[in-house]
Design a protein around this motif. Structure first.
Motif, mmCIF file in Angstrom:
data_model
loop_
_atom_site.group_PDB
_atom_site.id
_atom_site.type_symbol
_atom_site.label_atom_id
_atom_site.label_comp_id
_atom_site.label_asym_id
_atom_site.label_seq_id
_atom_site.Cartn_x
_atom_site.Cartn_y
_atom_site.Cartn_z
ATOM 1 N N SER A 93 -10.810 2.229 4.149
ATOM 2 C CA SER A 93 -10.570 2.935 2.859
ATOM 3 C C SER A 93 -8.927 2.429 2.887
ATOM 4 C CB SER A 93 -10.423 4.473 2.925
ATOM 5 O OG SER A 93 -9.899 4.752 4.514
ATOM 6 N N LEU A 94 -8.354 1.800 4.072
ATOM 7 C CA LEU A 94 -7.222 1.308 4.194
ATOM 8 C C LEU A 94 -7.229 -0.321 2.895
ATOM 9 C CD1 LEU A 94 -7.334 -2.445 5.288
ATOM 10 C CD2 LEU A 94 -7.189 -0.572 7.570
ATOM 11 N N GLY A 95 -8.619 -0.555 2.256
ATOM 12 C CA GLY A 95 -8.716 -1.441 1.384
ATOM 13 C C GLY A 95 -8.431 -0.985 0.020
ATOM 14 N N MET A 96 -8.528 0.403 0.153
ATOM 15 C CA MET A 96 -7.927 0.534 -1.995
ATOM 16 C C MET A 96 -6.394 1.294 -1.530
ATOM 17 S SD MET A 96 -11.525 2.284 -1.435
ATOM 18 C CE MET A 96 -12.324 3.163 -3.156
ATOM 19 N N MET A 132 -3.944 1.001 1.082
ATOM 20 C CA MET A 132 -3.139 -0.682 2.011
ATOM 21 C C MET A 132 -3.133 -1.546 0.657
ATOM 22 S SD MET A 132 -2.571 -0.863 5.741
ATOM 23 C CE MET A 132 -1.925 -2.114 5.846
ATOM 24 N N HIS A 133 -4.378 -2.153 0.028
ATOM 25 C CA HIS A 133 -4.618 -3.500 -1.145
ATOM 26 C C HIS A 133 -5.020 -3.430 -2.489
ATOM 27 C CE1 HIS A 133 -4.193 -5.837 3.320
ATOM 28 N NE2 HIS A 133 -4.436 -4.877 3.475
ATOM 29 N N GLY A 134 -4.767 -2.016 -2.448
ATOM 30 C CA GLY A 134 -5.153 -1.578 -4.263
ATOM 31 C C GLY A 134 -6.648 -2.846 -3.983
ATOM 32 N N LEU A 135 -7.642 -2.290 -3.249
ATOM 33 C CA LEU A 135 -8.384 -2.961 -3.576
ATOM 34 C C LEU A 135 -9.321 -2.242 -4.045
ATOM 35 C CD1 LEU A 135 -9.378 -4.751 -0.398
ATOM 36 C CD2 LEU A 135 -9.424 -5.163 -2.667
ATOM 37 N N GLU A 136 -10.610 -2.353 -5.112
ATOM 38 C CA GLU A 136 -11.529 -1.195 -6.203
ATOM 39 C C GLU A 136 -12.423 -0.357 -5.230
ATOM 40 O OE1 GLU A 136 -11.057 0.007 -9.049
ATOM 41 O OE2 GLU A 136 -9.554 -1.058 -8.981
ATOM 42 N N THR A 137 -12.657 -0.760 -4.494
ATOM 43 C CA THR A 137 -13.771 -0.740 -3.012
ATOM 44 C C THR A 137 -12.869 -0.691 -1.929
ATOM 45 O OG1 THR A 137 -15.106 -2.567 -3.208
ATOM 46 C CG2 THR A 137 -15.294 -0.548 -5.125
ATOM 47 N N PRO A 146 -2.704 7.395 -6.037
ATOM 48 C CA PRO A 146 -2.112 6.658 -7.308
ATOM 49 C C PRO A 146 -4.106 8.174 -8.066
ATOM 50 C CG PRO A 146 -2.579 4.425 -7.477
ATOM 51 C CD PRO A 146 -2.656 5.716 -6.287
ATOM 52 N N ARG A 147 -4.923 7.731 -7.399
ATOM 53 C CA ARG A 147 -6.673 8.779 -7.799
ATOM 54 C C ARG A 147 -7.402 8.969 -6.698
ATOM 55 N NH1 ARG A 147 -10.291 4.144 -9.497
ATOM 56 N NH2 ARG A 147 -8.679 2.791 -8.311
ATOM 57 N N VAL A 148 -6.970 10.493 -6.918
ATOM 58 C CA VAL A 148 -8.034 10.853 -5.544
ATOM 59 C C VAL A 148 -8.435 11.697 -6.043
ATOM 60 C CG1 VAL A 148 -6.629 13.163 -3.565
ATOM 61 C CG2 VAL A 148 -5.148 11.159 -4.784
ATOM 62 N N PRO A 149 -9.719 12.019 -5.252
ATOM 63 C CA PRO A 149 -11.250 12.638 -5.006
ATOM 64 C C PRO A 149 -10.254 14.220 -5.439
ATOM 65 C CG PRO A 149 -11.368 11.683 -3.176
ATOM 66 C CD PRO A 149 -9.739 11.880 -3.393
ATOM 67 N N ARG A 150 -11.043 14.910 -6.253
ATOM 68 C CA ARG A 150 -10.710 15.801 -6.643
ATOM 69 C C ARG A 150 -11.302 17.216 -5.868
ATOM 70 N NH1 ARG A 150 -14.344 17.918 -11.567
ATOM 71 N NH2 ARG A 150 -16.211 16.886 -10.226
ATOM 72 N N PHE A 151 -11.540 17.110 -4.303
ATOM 73 C CA PHE A 151 -11.575 17.775 -3.182
ATOM 74 C C PHE A 151 -10.331 18.162 -2.392
ATOM 75 C CE2 PHE A 151 -14.131 14.271 -2.120
ATOM 76 C CZ PHE A 151 -13.208 13.436 -1.081
ATOM 77 N N VAL A 152 -9.826 16.849 -2.527
ATOM 78 C CA VAL A 152 -8.266 16.736 -1.729
ATOM 79 C C VAL A 152 -7.493 17.746 -1.888
ATOM 80 C CG1 VAL A 152 -6.093 15.206 -1.006
ATOM 81 C CG2 VAL A 152 -8.916 13.871 -1.864
#
Ligand code: KIV
Length: 273
Positions: free
Chosen positions: A50-53, A55-60, A229-235
């Motif tokens: 998840s560091l891709g999203m 730390m690096h702002g990747l989509e996946t 900015p975008r967080v899954p609803r369960f968090v």
């Protein structure tokens, strides 16, 4: 003889032995400084892809490379001394064959010093899990929502929402556990399904958006701190650091623009004394 106390890190067998016992506390971390902060409270620190999203702002997580994982795994090892550090194997580094998986997992373990690796997948991965564990690589499994498969599953929706879809996910969990994994991440599955899986497998389940009945829980640190900015609803957000950081940066920018920045005066005034 030195009386210095050696801090012992948790090992994969220590975590394996926690099945049905004290809940396992885990968080992700990608840096030395956050690793230092969470180490005291966590049994497991996951250097997630998840560091891709985050730390690096990747989509996946698909573009994340082995080199990225090794660099951040090393940082987390430097910052921690107590938790078991688990490094995610990124997409494309383990699926081609069990031999490819072993070579890359061994590289991760040698170059970071981490205690285990994590791989996404169920029955299709069981042979690889067995091959690695028999050769000294502790494996954490990951079933349910497996984000590296985003291009085949089409969305990050929860899995097993209807009872008719439960059986293959339960089969996945059993296959990975029976192949020798020491623990199993269960991501974004219906609550009763996560509960059933936890009852069925002999290794600890670590839930994320799954069930409080799992043997432990994991969250992405930046999600629970309110930094993404975008967080899954369960968090559940345990902090809201984003506005605090913004206020500090705004205060600094105002000082600099108003030429009110303290500069070095305090150092010189100390010297004069
Ligand atoms: O990459 C990651 O952060 C993960 C957790 C969500 C379990 O795999």
């Amino acid at each position: 003889m030195s009386v210095q106390e050696q801090i012992k890190r948790f090992t994969a067998p220590d975590i394996r032995a926690r099945k049905g016992g004290d809940p396992i506390v885990s968080l992700t971390s990608y840096h030395a400084h956050t690793a230092r902060l969470v180490d005291r409270y966590c049994d497991v620190i996951l250097v997630g892809d998840s560091l891709g999203m985050v730390m690096h702002g990747l989509e996946t997580t698909v573009p994340v490379t082995l080199d990225m994982m090794i660099l951040q795994g090393l940082a987390v090892m430097r910052g921690s001394s107590r938790a078991l550090v688990v490094v995610d194997m990124p997409f494309g580094s383990y699926e081609a064959s069990k031999e490819q998986a072993f070579m890359n997992a061994a590289r991760v373990m040698k170059e970071t010093g981490c205690g285990a690796i994590k791989m996404e997948g169920g029955r299709r991965l069981a042979e690889t899990v067995r091959f690695l564990t028999e050769r000294g690589v502790p494996v954490m499994g990951h079933i349910g929502l497996t984000p590296q498969s985003i291009n085949t599953i089409g969305s990050f929706r929860a899995q097993g929402r209807e009872e008719k879809d439960w059986e293959p996910i339960e089969d996945d969990a059993r296959a990975v556990a029976e192949a020798g994994a020491f623990s199993l991440v269960v991501e974004a599955v219906a609550e009763p399904l996560a509960r059933r899986i936890t009852e069925q497998v002999a290794i600890p389940t670590i839930g994320i958006g799954a069930s409080a009945a799992c043997d432990g829980q994991i969250l992405v640190l930046e999600d629970m701190l309110g930094l993404t900015p975008r967080v899954p609803r369960f968090v559940k957000r345990y902090g809201d650091l984003g506005p605090g950081i913004e206020a500090a940066v705004a205060g600094y920018a105002n000082d600099v623009r108003a030429r009110a920045f303290p500069g070095n005066e305090h150092v010189y005034s100390m010297k004069k004394k």
